[in-house]
Design a protein around this motif. Structure first.
Motif, mmCIF file in Angstrom:
data_model
loop_
_atom_site.group_PDB
_atom_site.id
_atom_site.type_symbol
_atom_site.label_atom_id
_atom_site.label_comp_id
_atom_site.label_asym_id
_atom_site.label_seq_id
_atom_site.Cartn_x
_atom_site.Cartn_y
_atom_site.Cartn_z
ATOM 1 N N MET A 193 0.830 -1.202 0.000
ATOM 2 C CA MET A 193 0.000 0.000 0.000
ATOM 3 C C MET A 193 0.873 1.265 0.000
ATOM 4 N N ASN A 194 0.320 2.335 -0.547
ATOM 5 C CA ASN A 194 0.924 3.667 -0.400
ATOM 6 C C ASN A 194 0.578 4.137 1.012
ATOM 7 N N THR A 195 1.622 4.283 1.855
ATOM 8 C CA THR A 195 1.382 4.659 3.256
ATOM 9 C C THR A 195 1.649 6.145 3.512
ATOM 10 N N SER A 196 1.962 6.901 2.460
ATOM 11 C CA SER A 196 2.219 8.333 2.633
ATOM 12 C C SER A 196 0.949 9.016 3.162
ATOM 13 N N GLY A 197 1.068 9.661 4.321
ATOM 14 C CA GLY A 197 -0.110 10.304 4.927
ATOM 15 C C GLY A 197 -1.039 9.292 5.581
ATOM 16 N N GLY A 198 -0.545 8.045 5.821
ATOM 17 C CA GLY A 198 -1.385 6.989 6.401
ATOM 18 C C GLY A 198 -1.953 6.100 5.306
ATOM 19 N N GLU A 199 -2.256 4.855 5.700
ATOM 20 C CA GLU A 199 -2.734 3.920 4.672
ATOM 21 C C GLU A 199 -4.088 4.368 4.121
ATOM 22 N N SER A 212 -4.551 3.281 -1.821
ATOM 23 C CA SER A 212 -4.063 2.826 -3.131
ATOM 24 C C SER A 212 -2.875 1.909 -2.928
ATOM 25 N N VAL A 213 -2.651 1.030 -3.891
ATOM 26 C CA VAL A 213 -1.423 0.231 -3.876
ATOM 27 C C VAL A 213 -0.330 1.050 -4.559
ATOM 28 N N LEU A 214 0.917 0.726 -4.267
ATOM 29 C CA LEU A 214 2.019 1.397 -4.966
ATOM 30 C C LEU A 214 1.978 1.004 -6.437
ATOM 31 N N ALA A 215 2.409 1.919 -7.282
ATOM 32 C CA ALA A 215 2.388 1.672 -8.731
ATOM 33 C C ALA A 215 3.249 0.468 -9.096
ATOM 34 N N LYS A 227 15.745 0.865 -17.529
ATOM 35 C CA LYS A 227 15.534 0.929 -16.068
ATOM 36 C C LYS A 227 14.074 0.617 -15.764
ATOM 37 N N GLU A 228 13.831 0.106 -14.560
ATOM 38 C CA GLU A 228 12.446 -0.106 -14.138
ATOM 39 C C GLU A 228 11.897 1.189 -13.555
ATOM 40 N N ILE A 229 10.778 1.626 -14.114
ATOM 41 C CA ILE A 229 10.166 2.905 -13.709
ATOM 42 C C ILE A 229 8.692 2.642 -13.382
ATOM 43 N N THR A 230 8.125 3.438 -12.485
ATOM 44 C CA THR A 230 6.727 3.244 -12.115
ATOM 45 C C THR A 230 5.804 3.477 -13.315
ATOM 46 N N SER A 231 4.819 2.594 -13.443
ATOM 47 C CA SER A 231 3.747 2.824 -14.428
ATOM 48 C C SER A 231 2.530 3.316 -13.635
ATOM 49 N N PHE A 260 -1.308 11.029 -5.165
ATOM 50 C CA PHE A 260 -0.372 11.284 -6.286
ATOM 51 C C PHE A 260 0.944 10.531 -6.077
ATOM 52 N N GLU A 261 1.354 10.379 -4.826
ATOM 53 C CA GLU A 261 2.684 9.811 -4.533
ATOM 54 C C GLU A 261 2.756 8.305 -4.790
ATOM 55 N N SER A 262 1.629 7.687 -5.144
ATOM 56 C CA SER A 262 1.635 6.244 -5.452
ATOM 57 C C SER A 262 2.603 5.909 -6.596
ATOM 58 N N THR A 263 2.912 6.877 -7.448
ATOM 59 C CA THR A 263 3.861 6.618 -8.540
ATOM 60 C C THR A 263 5.263 7.144 -8.242
ATOM 61 N N ASP A 264 5.485 7.696 -7.052
ATOM 62 C CA ASP A 264 6.808 8.257 -6.755
ATOM 63 C C ASP A 264 7.852 7.147 -6.690
ATOM 64 N N MET A 265 8.976 7.335 -7.355
ATOM 65 C CA MET A 265 10.050 6.333 -7.304
ATOM 66 C C MET A 265 10.602 6.241 -5.882
ATOM 67 N N LYS A 266 10.537 7.347 -5.132
ATOM 68 C CA LYS A 266 11.104 7.349 -3.778
ATOM 69 C C LYS A 266 10.321 6.442 -2.809
ATOM 70 N N LEU A 267 9.053 6.158 -3.108
ATOM 71 C CA LEU A 267 8.264 5.292 -2.214
ATOM 72 C C LEU A 267 8.460 3.813 -2.528
ATOM 73 N N GLN A 268 9.079 3.513 -3.661
ATOM 74 C CA GLN A 268 9.143 2.119 -4.118
ATOM 75 C C GLN A 268 10.150 1.288 -3.332
#
Ligand code: OOG
Ligand code: NI
Length: 268
Positions: A193-199, A212-215, A227-231, A260-268
């Motif tokens: 899951m995208n946990t930014s700001g809480g699940e 949301s789930v991470l991209a 390179k592997e990049i978020t879709s 929006f941050e679900s596609t951030d590479m930094k969260l992956q």
């Protein structure tokens, strides 16, 4: 195109880029649910040739109207949401755009160069949401420069115009009563899951809860290297009733900011 034709075409393209979304939809279906879409989202630059209003064209032609607008100061984004005027089962549409003139001259020049390179056919407003990346094979150097200023700008450079996420209407799932239950089910099945700001973003008092789930990540052949990049990603929304008994139909900027941050590479 009818609403059904538009969303079928978008779903087919989206699941090619986002295999997790098809897997999750199948998990819900196998448990006896019918999956309905709450909304579908798109991203773009604010250039007048490709901005929100241009991307909205096929939806407006299919009977949608503008219903709300949202501003994201820190991320330098602006968004609008659209709803179908008569078909209450048609998904909402959320389209955001990057406020390019709040970024460096270099970023502005890059975006202008990409769009200047497109033909009139490429820029046909009725088709733009289906086109994906229309410009050059991406350069990793350009990607990293864009990413230093905006994850959104870099994501859009690689992924182009496409449905960035579909969203499951959790209210309409038969075997789940809350977003918490959906999240537990997704985690049990190995999704992150995208946990930014809480699940869960948003509260019952705000009338909209979202997760949301991470991209997914897919290999991208850059000019220099692969390179592997978020879709794209899959979102889950649970809406609460307003005083008049109808479910709240808008979006919450503070929650969207984190989605929006679900596609951030930094969260992956
Ligand atoms: C849109 C993020 C916001 C929502 O439901 O609040 C959003 C995006 O990632 O492009 O979808
Ligand atoms: Ni969304």
């Amino acid at each position: 195109m009818t609403t059904t034709q538009i969303f079928d075409k978008l779903w087919n393209e989206y699941t090619e880029r986002t295999p997790s979304a098809q897997k999750i939809k199948d998990l819900f279906t196998n448990k006896g649910n019918t999956v309905y879409n709450d909304h579908v989202a798109f991203r773009t630059y604010d250039d007048a040739r490709v901005n929100i209003d241009v991307l909205a064209t096929p939806f407006i032609e299919a009977g949608y109207e503008e219903c709300g607008e949202y501003t994201f100061e820190a991320k330098k984004l602006y968004a609008k949401h659209f709803e179908h005027t008569t078909d209450k089962n048609a998904p909402r549409v959320f389209i955001s755009q990057l406020k390019t003139n709040e970024f460096s001259d270099e970023l502005q020049a890059t975006v202008k160069r990409l769009i200047d390179g497109l033909s009139e056919e490429d820029l046909n407003p009725a088709e733009l949401v289906f086109k994906g990346r229309l410009w050059e094979q991406p350069s990793f150097e350009v990607y990293e420069k864009l990413q230093a200023e905006s994850e959104y700008a870099a994501w859009l450079y690689v992924n182009g115009f496409c449905s960035n996420h579909f969203t499951v209407d959790v209210n309409k799932l038969d075997t789940f009563d809350s977003l918490q239950e959906v999240n537990e089910f997704l985690k049990e099945n190995g999704f992150k899951m995208n946990t930014s700001g809480g699940e869960i973003k948003g509260t019952p008092e705000q009338l909209l809860e979202q997760s949301s789930v991470l991209a997914d990540r897919i290999p991208v052949a850059f000019q220099e290297t692969t390179k592997e990049i978020t879709s794209c990603y899959y979102e889950f929304a649970f809406r609460h009733p307003m005083h008049n008994g109808e479910l709240y139909s808008g979006f919450i900027a503070g929650s969207a900011d984190k989605i929006f941050e679900s596609t951030d590479m930094k969260l992956q």
